[in-house]
Design a protein around this motif. Structure first.
Motif: not given
Length: 447
Positions: A182-184, A200-203, A213-214, A340-343
């Motif tokens: 979901d970040l990548e 994404p703007v921040a992580w 990743t948190l 929501d690309f977390e899977g």
């Protein structure tokens, strides 16, 4: 005003000492959370993977739970500690330890505390480190200070904070080591210029025990409505949903094409189909042991996977969404966005990052239309069929292939998805179990 607190007696706080206070209240609180994977299994041990004081009275924790069964897990918590909790935070109480360094204090979920949530956003605005935690941002993105936070309601496998209706921060609750898709994926799609996915703007992430990743901050599409809500509104008003479904198919194809450019395609594997079919059969057998209603259909469902095992390498596998359904898409005006690309969180993160057949995403969306048709009484299967056909037609208009021409393969992936749904519903929402079971009965007949 919230009175924050620190452990009594001035004793340096170590993970073992902290658990003498928090172990009992966490063992009672964790199984009640929707994102906790060990429901129904006694917690045999809690251990601290990492512990960081984000600010006085707020601890960031990664907690590992062990169980008598096989569903061990690592979870991200932000715990507030207070002497006197104000009424607006009573719903966030985790417990009141009866001993140890937190004796006599109130421990609560700090993500519901506006002060802690605002300080977390400030960390993301100003990149840096806090213990093993690392905060980063896109230097080109403007994130103003002082945005009012609120916890997003609704059923989620994570926790999301909305800041001033401008940004949304997803906090991953169940942690698996490595970069989260979901970040990548949105970051890669942003570089491709794909406007269907908020960038994404921040992580933030942890460096220990290895980079993981948190949480991810993205623009919040405040004028948009999710596809599930729109579908139910259409059903309630007796309105067709085919135009929206067609455009959603086009949007899905656009995202798939961008993903194919952003990530190297999977290499042809002559034995990959056989391994995938074996994995599907293994999931089916394991689920049938946990969901007895599935058992009568096992032998007929296994036959649906034959086409996967016999699949000849042709169109290369690629990165996909991995958990596509109507709740993962947003519509503002006439335009769809995909989020929501977390899977599927229950699957290993390495599997979620692997190149797969795009038909898997399509099968997920087709199952979602079926879910919507069941959500309103009486059940309207013709409504779902019209949506499914329009969605595939929209996909074919943007892509080089038509999913309807791969009916047997699509059925195999729908079967695998319905088996996943049956296990999920049995664990989390037993009242919804009849929905995937109706699909399983249909798919077992070869339809």
């Amino acid at each position: 005003m919230l009175k924050t607190a620190t452990p009594s007696r001035g004793t340096p706080l170590s993970p073992p000492l902290m658990l003498t206070s928090l172990g009992g209240v966490l063992e009672e609180w964790l199984p009640k959370q929707r994102w906790f994977a060990g429901k129904g299994l006694p917690i045999t041990e809690l251990s601290v993977v990492s512990m960081t004081e984000l600010h006085p009275g707020c601890l960031h924790l990664l907690i590992r739970s062990r169980h008598a069964g096989s569903r061990d897990g690592c979870y991200q918590l932000l715990l507030g500690v207070s002497e006197d909790l104000p009424p607006h935070l009573h719903h966030a109480v985790i417990g009141r330890p009866g001993g140890g360094p937190f004796e006599g204090l109130t421990v609560y979920d700090a993500l519901h505390d506006p002060r802690s949530a605002m300080l977390l956003l400030e960390r993301l605005r100003t990149p840096g480190a806090a213990g093993p935690l690392r905060f980063e941002r896109d230097a080109q993105a403007a994130i103003p200070p002082g945005l009012t936070p609120r916890v997003l309601d609704g059923e989620q496998s994570n926790t999301s904070l909305v800041y001033g209706d401008s940004f949304i921060l997803k906090i991953f609750r169940r942690i698996q080591y490595g970069i989260n898709p979901d970040l990548e994926v949105p970051w890669a799609l942003a570089r491709e210029g794909c406007a269907r996915v908020p960038a994404p703007v921040a992580w933030f992430w942890t460096a220990e025990p290895r980079r993981t990743t948190l949480g991810v901050l993205q623009p919040f599409l405040r004028e948009a409505t999710d596809g599930w809500t729109l579908a139910l509104q259409a059903l309630a008003s007796g309105r067709d949903f085919t135009d929206e479904s067609y455009e959603l198919g086009r949007a899905t194809a656009e995202v798939h094409l961008a993903l194919a450019h952003a990530f190297a395609p999977g290499l042809p594997d002559r034995h990959g189909g056989g391994r995938l079919a074996a994995a599907m059969i293994a999931r089916l057998d394991a689920t049938a042991h946990q969901v007895p209603a599935l058992a009568p259909y096992v032998s007929r469902l296994q036959a649906a996977y034959d086409v996967v095992g016999a699949r000849v390498p042709g169109r290369p596998d690629q990165r996909i969404h991995g958990d596509l359904h109507l709740g993962q898409v947003l519509r503002a005006g006439n335009r769809w966005s995909v989020i929501d690309f977390e899977g599927e969180p229950a699957r290993p993160i390495a599997e979620r990052r692997r190149a797969q057949a795009p038909v898997r995403d399509i099968a997920g969306m087709l199952r979602s239309f079926d879910y919507a048709a069941h959500a309103r009484r009486p059940w309207q299967p013709q409504w779902a069929e019209r949506c499914r056909d329009a969605y595939c037609a929209g996909y074919a208009s943007e892509s080089a292939w038509d999913p309807r021409q791969q009916g047997a393969l699509l059925r195999a992936y729908e079967t695998d998805r319905a088996v996943y749904e049956a296990l999920y519903e049995a664990r989390h929402r037993p009242d919804w179990l009849p929905v995937p079971m109706a699909a399983i009965a249909r798919l077992a007949k070869g339809h």
